[in-house]
Design a protein around this motif. Structure first.
Motif, PDB file in Angstrom:
ATOM      1  N   ASN A  74      30.947   7.460  -8.300  1.00 14.26           N
ATOM      2  CA  ASN A  74      31.608   8.761  -8.404  1.00 14.26           C
ATOM      3  C   ASN A  74      33.108   8.547  -8.453  1.00 14.26           C
ATOM      4  OD1 ASN A  74      29.657  11.002  -8.354  1.00 14.26           O
ATOM      5  ND2 ASN A  74      29.042  10.082  -6.411  1.00 14.26           N
ATOM      6  N   THR A  75      33.792   9.343  -9.253  1.00 15.05           N
ATOM      7  CA  THR A  75      35.245   9.299  -9.332  1.00 15.05           C
ATOM      8  C   THR A  75      35.778  10.715  -9.474  1.00 15.05           C
ATOM      9  OG1 THR A  75      37.166   8.492 -10.573  1.00 15.05           O
ATOM     10  CG2 THR A  75      35.150   8.865 -11.837  1.00 15.05           C
ATOM     11  N   THR A  76      36.937  10.962  -8.919  1.00 17.28           N
ATOM     12  CA  THR A  76      37.586  12.261  -9.089  1.00 17.28           C
ATOM     13  C   THR A  76      38.266  12.362 -10.453  1.00 17.28           C
ATOM     14  OG1 THR A  76      39.581  11.456  -7.982  1.00 17.28           O
ATOM     15  CG2 THR A  76      37.946  12.606  -6.612  1.00 17.28           C
TER      16      THR A  76
ATOM     17  N   PRO B 197      32.854  18.377 -21.882  1.00 19.29           N
ATOM     18  CA  PRO B 197      34.326  18.419 -21.937  1.00 19.29           C
ATOM     19  C   PRO B 197      34.987  19.249 -20.840  1.00 19.29           C
ATOM     20  CG  PRO B 197      33.428  19.860 -23.604  1.00 19.29           C
ATOM     21  CD  PRO B 197      32.262  19.139 -22.986  1.00 19.29           C
ATOM     22  N   ILE B 198      34.739  18.882 -19.602  1.00 17.67           N
ATOM     23  CA  ILE B 198      35.439  19.505 -18.481  1.00 17.67           C
ATOM     24  C   ILE B 198      36.635  18.628 -18.122  1.00 17.67           C
ATOM     25  CG2 ILE B 198      35.329  20.128 -16.039  1.00 17.67           C
ATOM     26  CD1 ILE B 198      32.364  20.753 -16.429  1.00 17.67           C
ATOM     27  N   ASN B 199      37.793  19.233 -18.036  1.00 14.92           N
ATOM     28  CA  ASN B 199      38.980  18.514 -17.597  1.00 14.92           C
ATOM     29  C   ASN B 199      38.886  18.391 -16.075  1.00 14.92           C
ATOM     30  OD1 ASN B 199      41.583  18.023 -16.504  1.00 14.92           O
ATOM     31  ND2 ASN B 199      42.536  18.751 -18.379  1.00 14.92           N
ATOM     32  N   PRO B 200      38.787  17.174 -15.537  1.00 14.87           N
ATOM     33  CA  PRO B 200      38.603  17.025 -14.092  1.00 14.87           C
ATOM     34  C   PRO B 200      39.804  17.495 -13.268  1.00 14.87           C
ATOM     35  CG  PRO B 200      38.958  14.881 -15.107  1.00 14.87           C
ATOM     36  CD  PRO B 200      38.836  15.880 -16.221  1.00 14.87           C
ATOM     37  N   ALA B 201      40.979  17.511 -13.853  1.00 14.91           N
ATOM     38  CA  ALA B 201      42.175  17.938 -13.124  1.00 14.91           C
ATOM     39  C   ALA B 201      42.189  19.446 -12.900  1.00 14.91           C
ATOM     40  CB  ALA B 201      43.432  17.506 -13.869  1.00 14.91           C
ATOM     41  N   THR B 202      41.641  20.199 -13.854  1.00 17.42           N
ATOM     42  CA  THR B 202      41.699  21.655 -13.776  1.00 17.42           C
ATOM     43  C   THR B 202      40.331  22.296 -13.547  1.00 17.42           C
ATOM     44  OG1 THR B 202      41.364  21.966 -16.154  1.00 17.42           O
ATOM     45  CG2 THR B 202      43.650  21.675 -15.388  1.00 17.42           C
ATOM     46  N   GLY B 203      39.274  21.564 -13.858  1.00 14.08           N
ATOM     47  CA  GLY B 203      37.936  22.120 -13.773  1.00 14.08           C
ATOM     48  C   GLY B 203      37.605  23.033 -14.941  1.00 14.08           C
ATOM     49  N   GLU B 204      38.524  23.133 -15.898  1.00 13.43           N
ATOM     50  CA  GLU B 204      38.348  24.003 -17.061  1.00 13.43           C
ATOM     51  C   GLU B 204      37.745  23.233 -18.231  1.00 13.43           C
ATOM     52  OE1 GLU B 204      39.100  27.335 -17.032  1.00 13.43           O
ATOM     53  OE2 GLU B 204      39.558  27.033 -14.897  1.00 13.43           O
ATOM     54  N   LEU B 205      37.027  23.954 -19.079  1.00 14.74           N
ATOM     55  CA  LEU B 205      36.481  23.365 -20.294  1.00 14.74           C
ATOM     56  C   LEU B 205      37.583  23.158 -21.319  1.00 14.74           C
ATOM     57  CD1 LEU B 205      33.247  25.482 -20.731  1.00 14.74           C
ATOM     58  CD2 LEU B 205      33.358  23.054 -20.170  1.00 14.74           C
ATOM     59  N   THR B 206      37.509  22.060 -22.055  1.00 13.91           N
ATOM     60  CA  THR B 206      38.395  21.797 -23.180  1.00 13.91           C
ATOM     61  C   THR B 206      37.613  22.177 -24.435  1.00 13.91           C
ATOM     62  OG1 THR B 206      39.433  19.972 -22.006  1.00 13.91           O
ATOM     63  CG2 THR B 206      39.706  20.004 -24.400  1.00 13.91           C
ATOM     64  N   MET B 207      37.922  23.344 -24.999  1.00 17.67           N
ATOM     65  CA  MET B 207      37.116  23.873 -26.100  1.00 17.67           C
ATOM     66  C   MET B 207      37.975  24.283 -27.302  1.00 17.67           C
ATOM     67  SD  MET B 207      33.797  24.095 -24.963  1.00 17.67           S
ATOM     68  CE  MET B 207      33.036  25.437 -25.838  1.00 17.67           C
ATOM     69  N   ASP B 208      39.157  23.693 -27.462  1.00 16.49           N
ATOM     70  CA  ASP B 208      40.046  24.063 -28.571  1.00 16.49           C
ATOM     71  C   ASP B 208      39.436  23.754 -29.933  1.00 16.49           C
ATOM     72  OD1 ASP B 208      41.896  24.757 -26.602  1.00 16.49           O
ATOM     73  OD2 ASP B 208      42.817  22.780 -26.636  1.00 16.49           O
TER      74      ASP B 208
END
Length: 126
Positions: free
Chosen positions: A6-8, A34-45
């Protein structure tokens, strides 16, 4: 003996599974979306940005276990639509230089959180 990896630097699992499991030199990496681990948001551009985030997430898990892309034996790519194949393949291919892993790519009815791409890998260090 197995070891949980596991990694953050990669998204936390969204269910009852580990990011990866290391056993007898084999690393089994769960599908990354595609979840950005820093923000928890999806990268969907775009499908390219989705794929880049997936590959960064895979890289983070590989590095945590002491592996790299050249150690990958097999990948599985799940797509929401096969029309995305060429763009995903361009990004995916840029992470490998030679001795490409075995792979299958399949289109599925749906992926977690409505993403367009998910990739899992199996790697080995003997």
């Amino acid at each position: 003996m197995k070891r949980i990896i596991n990694t953050t630097d990669a998204p936390a699992p969204i269910g009852p599974y580990s990011q990866a499991v290391l056993a007898n030199g084999f690393l089994y990496v769960s599908g990354q979306i595609p979840i950005n681990p820093a923000t928890g948001e999806l990268t969907m551009d775009s499908i390219k940005s989705e794929t880049e985030q997936v590959m960064r997430n895979l890289n983070a898990v590989l590095l945590e276990a002491g592996f790299e892309f050249s150690d990958i034996l097999k990948t599985t790519i799940f797509l929401s639509d096969m029309s995305l194949f060429a763009e995903v393949n361009d990004v995916y291919g840029s992470y490998f230089e030679t001795d490409f892993p075995a792979r299958e790519t399949v289109a599925v009815k749906g992926l977690p959180k409505g993403v367009n791409v998910e990739i899992s890998v199996v790697a080995y260090k003997g």
